[in-house]
Design an enzyme around this catalytic site. Sequence first.
Site, short mmCIF file in Angstrom:
data_model
loop_
_atom_site.label_atom_id
_atom_site.label_comp_id
_atom_site.label_asym_id
_atom_site.label_seq_id
_atom_site.Cartn_x
_atom_site.Cartn_y
_atom_site.Cartn_z
N PHE A 83 -6.17 -20.96 4.99
CA PHE A 83 -6.10 -19.94 4.69
C PHE A 83 -6.79 -19.23 5.09
O PHE A 83 -7.88 -17.76 4.37
CB PHE A 83 -6.62 -20.27 3.18
CG PHE A 83 -6.13 -21.20 2.55
CD1 PHE A 83 -5.34 -21.00 1.61
CD2 PHE A 83 -6.89 -22.51 1.98
CE1 PHE A 83 -4.72 -21.68 0.90
CE2 PHE A 83 -6.12 -23.32 1.91
CZ PHE A 83 -5.24 -23.00 0.49
N ASN A 109 0.42 -17.57 -0.32
CA ASN A 109 0.29 -15.58 -0.16
C ASN A 109 1.76 -15.22 -0.44
O ASN A 109 1.83 -14.19 -0.33
CB ASN A 109 0.66 -16.92 1.44
CG ASN A 109 0.24 -16.49 2.38
OD1 ASN A 109 -0.64 -16.10 2.44
ND2 ASN A 109 0.26 -17.05 3.80
N GLY A 154 -0.30 0.96 -0.15
CA GLY A 154 -0.17 1.70 1.49
C GLY A 154 1.46 1.56 1.22
O GLY A 154 2.57 1.27 1.35
N GLY A 186 2.28 -6.41 6.66
CA GLY A 186 3.36 -7.36 7.56
C GLY A 186 2.24 -8.54 8.13
O GLY A 186 1.89 -9.32 6.87
N CYS A 201 1.91 -13.56 8.85
CA CYS A 201 2.26 -15.06 7.33
C CYS A 201 3.37 -14.78 6.24
O CYS A 201 3.60 -15.13 5.94
CB CYS A 201 0.99 -15.12 6.96
SG CYS A 201 0.26 -16.09 8.58
N LYS A 248 -2.57 -5.47 10.58
CA LYS A 248 -3.92 -4.49 9.46
C LYS A 248 -5.18 -4.22 10.42
O LYS A 248 -5.59 -4.91 11.67
CB LYS A 248 -4.20 -5.61 8.31
CG LYS A 248 -5.08 -7.02 9.38
CD LYS A 248 -5.14 -7.87 8.00
CE LYS A 248 -5.62 -9.23 8.85
NZ LYS A 248 -5.86 -10.24 7.91
#
Length: 436
Positions: free
Chosen positions: A150, A211, A256, A260, A263, A326
């Site tokens: 995770f 996710n 935002g 992306g 994952c 990110k």
Amino acid sequence: MKIAVVGTGYVGLVLGACLSENGNTVACVDKDASKVATLTAGRMTIYEPGLEEIVRRNVAEERLRFTTDLQASVKGSDIVFIAVGTPQGEDGSADLRHVLDVARLIGRSINRYTVIVDKSTVPVGTAARVKATIAAETGQPFSVVSNPEFLKQGAAVEDFMKPDRVVVGVEPGDERAERMMRELYAPFTRTGAPIMITDTASAELCKYAANSILATRISFMNEIANMCELVGANVDDVRRAIGADRRIGMSFLFPGVGYGGSCFPKDVKAMLKSAEDRGYDFKILGAVEAVNNAQKLRLVDKIVSHFGGEQNVAGRTLAIWGLAFKPRTDDMREAPAIAIIERLLAMGAKVRAYDPEANETARCLFDNRITLCDKSYDALAGADALVLVTEWNTFREPDFEKMRTLLRSPVVFDGRNLYSPEQMRALGFTYFSIGR
Ligand SMILES: NC(=O)c1ccc[n+]([C@@H]2O[C@H](COP(=O)([O-])OP(=O)(O)OC[C@H]3O[C@@H](n4cnc5c(N)ncnc54)[C@H](O)[C@@H]3O)[C@@H](O)[C@H]2O)c1
């Protein structure tokens, strides 16, 4: 314990390094010889805060090494992790080729009881397939357990060292494997994080479920932001008001340019495919994906509308701040910046871009089709507008005066709501953000 980690990417390298940091002897295996050579030479292959120091220390103390020799590393190991990629297959499902290739080789190599751990994100049923693949190659005793990861890129070391929980899926009654996994993770769960022992199907599914719900929150908030624009509300206020509710919480409520990374996009698709294969229409996730695809281009729609049509974007220069999917990573897999830049280039715009860590990745992706700048302000020189795509800390408090003088026109498209609309207007910028 003696550990082999097969696959030395974002997950495998962090896993191997952190396990060695706690005193285990770890061999990190990869089939990519250049990656192994780079790491062996003491250089890093990825950017991840805090990782380099741990790798250096444990290599120096001979608890951590890198190799291409899977079979020699697996022989004599107590635990072997499979941490190779599970990319999206052509039909959207997780491609298990690498996982099963590795399982086959592990089967040919084990020479005593070994616990084989699926660390890669894999669909339900994979533990059984890995077990059958290994069993076809060996008569040695072994266990297969499912141990989803995770960690978040950008905070991977911290997440691994201090997990919220550790999930271990074992076959019913496999106490030996359970005991070894509990022992391995004991140093990481001493502060109270639970080790959750489940069946393998639940362990496999919970990673996709985690996710999926995070992706759902992102798409949901992006739709709320779009609604805010339609009704004249401010998404910052809406976000704070709903996040203050303890049942909802503050995290993952930022609108935002869409999600992306390596994952969320592939795991959402794999979950959808897995549902479809069982005749189930997972309606919410289908919408999550469609909303995300549209959101990636929302900033471009604002650019087109500001300049008065696509024909007026042609020939203009746009500065991009942030390329990684990110902050705190150099990873650009499925990054919204790619979709945004490709659309701008297709309209005939020129792009000058800067990212603190992902410039090299971008160079491989775009060749010479965009200009990559070594400094953030260099990207602004002569540009018709700044498009802010990734919320690196360094972009949070820029020198606005300098920005205004460098840009040909003081226009900012902020895909991460980093600045205050009132302040930007007061400083003389034409400013667009998301949901405000
Ligand atoms: N990146 C993340 O943040 C993250 C988080 C949790 C889970 N995961 C999951 O972990 C898995 C790995 O992800 P990643 O981001 O580390 O991928 P990655 O692409 O960075 O690394 C995978 C590595 O496996 C190696 N490899 C492939 N086939 C091999 C083989 N046959 N033998 C030896 N090495 C082989 C590749 O060369 C590569 O170095 C995926 O299933 C992913 O979904 C990733």
